[in-house]
Design a protein around this motif. Structure first.
Motif, short mmCIF file in Angstrom:
data_model
loop_
_atom_site.label_atom_id
_atom_site.label_comp_id
_atom_site.label_asym_id
_atom_site.label_seq_id
_atom_site.Cartn_x
_atom_site.Cartn_y
_atom_site.Cartn_z
N MET A 156 0.83 -1.20 0.00
CA MET A 156 0.00 0.00 0.00
C MET A 156 0.87 1.25 0.00
O MET A 156 1.85 1.34 0.73
CB MET A 156 -0.92 -0.02 1.22
CG MET A 156 -1.87 1.14 1.23
SD MET A 156 -3.52 0.63 1.69
CE MET A 156 -4.43 2.12 1.34
N PHE A 195 0.51 5.42 0.43
CA PHE A 195 -0.42 6.45 0.88
C PHE A 195 -0.09 7.80 0.25
O PHE A 195 1.04 8.05 -0.16
CB PHE A 195 -0.36 6.60 2.40
CG PHE A 195 -0.84 5.39 3.14
CD1 PHE A 195 -2.14 5.32 3.59
CD2 PHE A 195 0.01 4.33 3.40
CE1 PHE A 195 -2.59 4.21 4.28
CE2 PHE A 195 -0.43 3.21 4.09
CZ PHE A 195 -1.74 3.16 4.53
N ASN A 207 0.23 10.67 1.70
CA ASN A 207 1.25 11.44 2.44
C ASN A 207 2.51 10.60 2.67
O ASN A 207 3.29 10.89 3.57
CB ASN A 207 0.68 11.94 3.76
CG ASN A 207 0.33 10.80 4.69
OD1 ASN A 207 0.38 9.64 4.30
ND2 ASN A 207 0.01 11.11 5.92
N ALA A 219 3.69 8.42 4.40
CA ALA A 219 3.78 7.69 5.68
C ALA A 219 5.10 6.96 5.83
O ALA A 219 5.15 5.80 6.23
CB ALA A 219 2.59 6.73 5.84
N ILE A 220 6.19 7.64 5.49
CA ILE A 220 7.52 7.08 5.74
C ILE A 220 7.80 7.22 7.25
O ILE A 220 7.70 8.32 7.78
CB ILE A 220 8.61 7.87 4.97
CG1 ILE A 220 8.27 7.92 3.48
CG2 ILE A 220 9.99 7.26 5.19
CD1 ILE A 220 8.18 6.61 2.81
N PHE A 221 8.12 6.10 7.90
CA PHE A 221 8.35 6.15 9.35
C PHE A 221 9.51 7.10 9.64
O PHE A 221 10.64 6.84 9.18
CB PHE A 221 8.63 4.76 9.90
CG PHE A 221 7.57 3.75 9.53
CD1 PHE A 221 6.22 4.08 9.67
CD2 PHE A 221 7.90 2.51 9.04
CE1 PHE A 221 5.23 3.18 9.33
CE2 PHE A 221 6.91 1.59 8.69
CZ PHE A 221 5.58 1.93 8.84
N PRO A 222 9.29 8.16 10.41
CA PRO A 222 10.32 9.18 10.56
C PRO A 222 11.51 8.73 11.41
O PRO A 222 12.59 9.30 11.30
CB PRO A 222 9.59 10.35 11.25
CG PRO A 222 8.42 9.72 11.92
CD PRO A 222 8.05 8.51 11.13
#
Lengths: 367, 281
Positions: free
Chosen positions: A89, A91, A93, A95-98
């Motif tokens: 999936m 997204f 935005n 949604a890259i884990f910061p």
């Protein structure tokens, strides 16, 4: 470059059967049925509020299906939570884990599946090479541009070789030039890996550029499904005609009809057009013709295979590769014409011109 | 020109508060330290006095008690506060308002009132012991008050909102799409929580723990009222030095020790919040 992540094992066929979603009595998704073939790039295209994202969320498992069913490879997935469905999936935005670097972001789906370390390293590096981020493995999201973050999100969605990847307006936040490059890139990756992609977008150019087939959604319903050229050239109704690019829609009444052709009375003019669906004489309808299919000439034509009308240039906008005209052809009737910027000098505002377009390019649509 | 620039600078809005702090807090405190310490003599004399007080039995034991209680209280507020903050951050507005109301409203009453209410609950003949006795769960009243347990319960209650609000702010800043992406990519709920939510909320837990710990080591009223004779915390020792022993020098030195400890912790806190900004959260 034949390495890449291995082509996904065959599969990834989706059947939406009468899928319906209600939000407090409102049918956000209203009885949608679609068959998406394995390996197909399928777009859900529609304006905001058309139910395209909700439909995707029901396939992903983040929204419950109120009525109907979603089958993936013939199996109803209603009881599977998102984490058990095994889809990739992407997204809007990203949604890259910061708190994780690029490598660990891409490794996430593999670590969650407890794959052995050598396999993780190999697959992550391959996926990063595929999106041309091989040298960015140790960077963090905040050190990446929007386009690079999007590539990380794509690598993360394909690294575990899912049969199906869902993308929710993944290019919505990128600027126009980058968008086109990314469209080509995503399409290339999809083609190479042979996975099924369901792609949600409100941008018709994007959908047409990438998709094998497009479903055009409006107010929770499917208006039309087909290949890009098909839905563009042969829209089934006025909404599809208007939503996919520019369209001239001349409203009138059907005055006569033959086998697959009808005559539409528009003010004092009569035009001939092909029929999209059976229609009754006397019924109101619109003649649809794309602006680029209308030709502008200085002298009146008589060719039987064409519709002809005279008018006066009201506006001429120079857009670089094309010149866009607005021509007044009747007291309350104006047509838009896109002329290639090649050949003779453009017509000036106020000039008397003659328009013609082929009957074969004209389609009668019911609102 | 320059004058106009001065008046337009938004920093001007902070000046009254700074002036108030300087006049009401920094100046008196500095004066107190300078006045009391200068009576001792030169720098070496002061240093000698600091060492002898810092190593005195009463102070060492009070520091150990203080740190131990503060540590316990911090751990308990973290354990109790994390789920509450999580619940708050995931809920709708109504839930948030209701729970926050229950947490914050008691703060409009004074610490003394709330401490006395706990004493009513925890005392030998208090509500809890009465209830347990009448239910036959216990035969004799439990010692819930005038010991470390009482101090820890009271302080945990008083300090819990600081932890909850700090954690809540950190959790609210976590984009819900991270967890969603984790699940979409095949992680179980526990795995996604451990790999994504916990690390992203960790700085909130660290900030909250430091705030609670800093506040706890300076606590006075609650341990004074709810503690036993052996539960002497450093703030109580300072108060006794001033009020009972009239040993202003000793009080000043102990205050300096407490202040130094607090400043060290605050420096760590500052670093932690700085890191948070770097993370872009």
């Amino acid at each position: 470059m034949n390495q890449g992540v291995r082509p996904s094992s065959a599969g990834g066929a989706i059947d939406l059967r009468g899928v319906t979603k209600l939000y407090g009595g409102l049918r956000v998704v209203d009885d949608i049925s679609l068959s998406i073939r394995p390996g197909e790039f399928f777009s859900l295209l529609g304006p905001s509020g058309s139910g395209k994202t909700t439909t995707l969320m029901m396939v992903a498992g983040f929204a419950d299906v109120d009525r109907g069913a979603v089958d993936v490879d013939g199996v109803d997935v209603a009881d599977l939570p998102p984490q058990k469905r095994g889809f990739g999936m992407v997204f809007q935005n990203y949604a890259i884990f910061p708190h994780l670097n690029v490598f660990e972001n891409v490794a996430f789906p593999l670590r969650a599946r407890h794959r052995p370390e050598p396999e993780i390293r190999e697959k992550v590096n391959r996926a990063l090479d595929l999106v041309q981020l091989g040298s960015f493995a140790s960077r963090f999201a905040r050190q990446l541009s929007g386009g690079q973050q999007q590539r990380v999100a794509i690598a993360r969605a394909i690294v575990f070789e899912p049969r199906l990847v869902l993308m929710d307006e993944p290019l919505g936040a990128l600027d126009k030039n980058l968008r086109y490059d990314m469209q080509v890139e995503i399409k290339e990756i999809q083609r190479r890996l042979g996975m099924t992609v369901v792609y949600v977008t409100h941008d018709q150019e994007e959908a047409m550029n990438m998709s094998d087939r497009i479903a055009i959604l409006n107010r929770g319903r499917v208006e039309q499904v087909g290949a890009p050229a098909e839905v563009y050239e042969r829209p089934q109704n006025a909404f599809v005609a208007r939503f996919l690019g520019e369209a001239n829609l001349l409203a009138g009444t059907v005055s006569a009809q033959a086998a697959d052709c009808a005559v539409l009375r528009v003010g004092e003019h009569s035009f001939r057009a092909r029929l999209a669906a059976p229609i009754e004489t006397g019924q109101p309808a619109s003649l649809f013709v794309r602006p680029e299919r209308v030709l502008l000439e200085a002298e009146a034509g008589t060719d039987e295979a064409w519709n002809h009308v005279g008018g006066e240039v009201r506006r001429a906008s120079f857009l670089g590769n094309i010149v866009r005209y607005l021509v007044q052809v009747g007291p309350s009737l104006a047509m838009r014409i896109d002329a290639q910027n090649a050949g003779p000098a453009p017509f000036a505002v106020g000039a008397r011109v003659f328009l013609k377009w082929a009957v074969a390019d004209s389609l009668l649509l019911v609102e | 020109m320059r004058r106009e620039a001065f008046w337009r600078d938004p920093a001007i809005l902070v000046y009254p508060a700074i002036a108030f702090l300087v006049i009401g807090f920094v100046i008196p405190l500095t004066w107190f330290f300078v006045a009391t310490l200068s009576e001792i003599g030169g720098p070496s004399a002061i240093l000698g006095q600091v060492v002898s007080i810092a190593s005195s039995r009463a102070v060492v034991s009070a520091l150990i008690t203080t740190n131990w209680i503060a540590l316990l209280v911090t751990a308990l507020t973290l354990l109790a506060g994390y789920p509450i903050a999580y619940y708050l951050s995931t809920g709708n507005r109504l839930r948030f308002t209701l729970v926050l109301f229950c947490i914050v409203v008691p703060y409009f009453t004074s610490v003394i009132v709330r401490t006395y209410s706990w004493m009513v609950l925890l005392g030998r003949n208090g509500v809890i012991n009465q209830a347990l006795l009448s239910l036959g769960v216990i035969d004799a009243p439990l010692p819930l008050l005038y010991n470390k347990l009482g101090v820890v319960i009271g302080m945990t209650y008083v300090l819990l909102p600081y932890m909850i609000l700090t954690l809540y702010a950190a959790m609210k800043a976590i984009d819900p799409s991270y967890m969603r992406a984790g699940l979409a990519l095949g992680a179980s709920r526990t795995y996604a929580f451990r790999r994504i939510y916990l690390p992203l909320s960790a700085h909130g837990a660290i900030s909250g723990s430091l705030i609670v710990f800093i506040l706890a080591i300076g606590f006075f009223i609650t341990p004074a009222l709810m503690g036993g004779p052996s539960d002497v915390m450093i703030a109580m020792l300072i108060e006794r030095s001033v009020e009972i022993m009239l040993d202003w020098q000793g009080a000043a030195i102990m205050s300096l020790l407490l202040l130094a400890l607090t400043l060290v912790l605050f420096a760590i806190y500052y670093r932690v919040t700085d890191v948070r900004r770097m993370m872009g959260a």
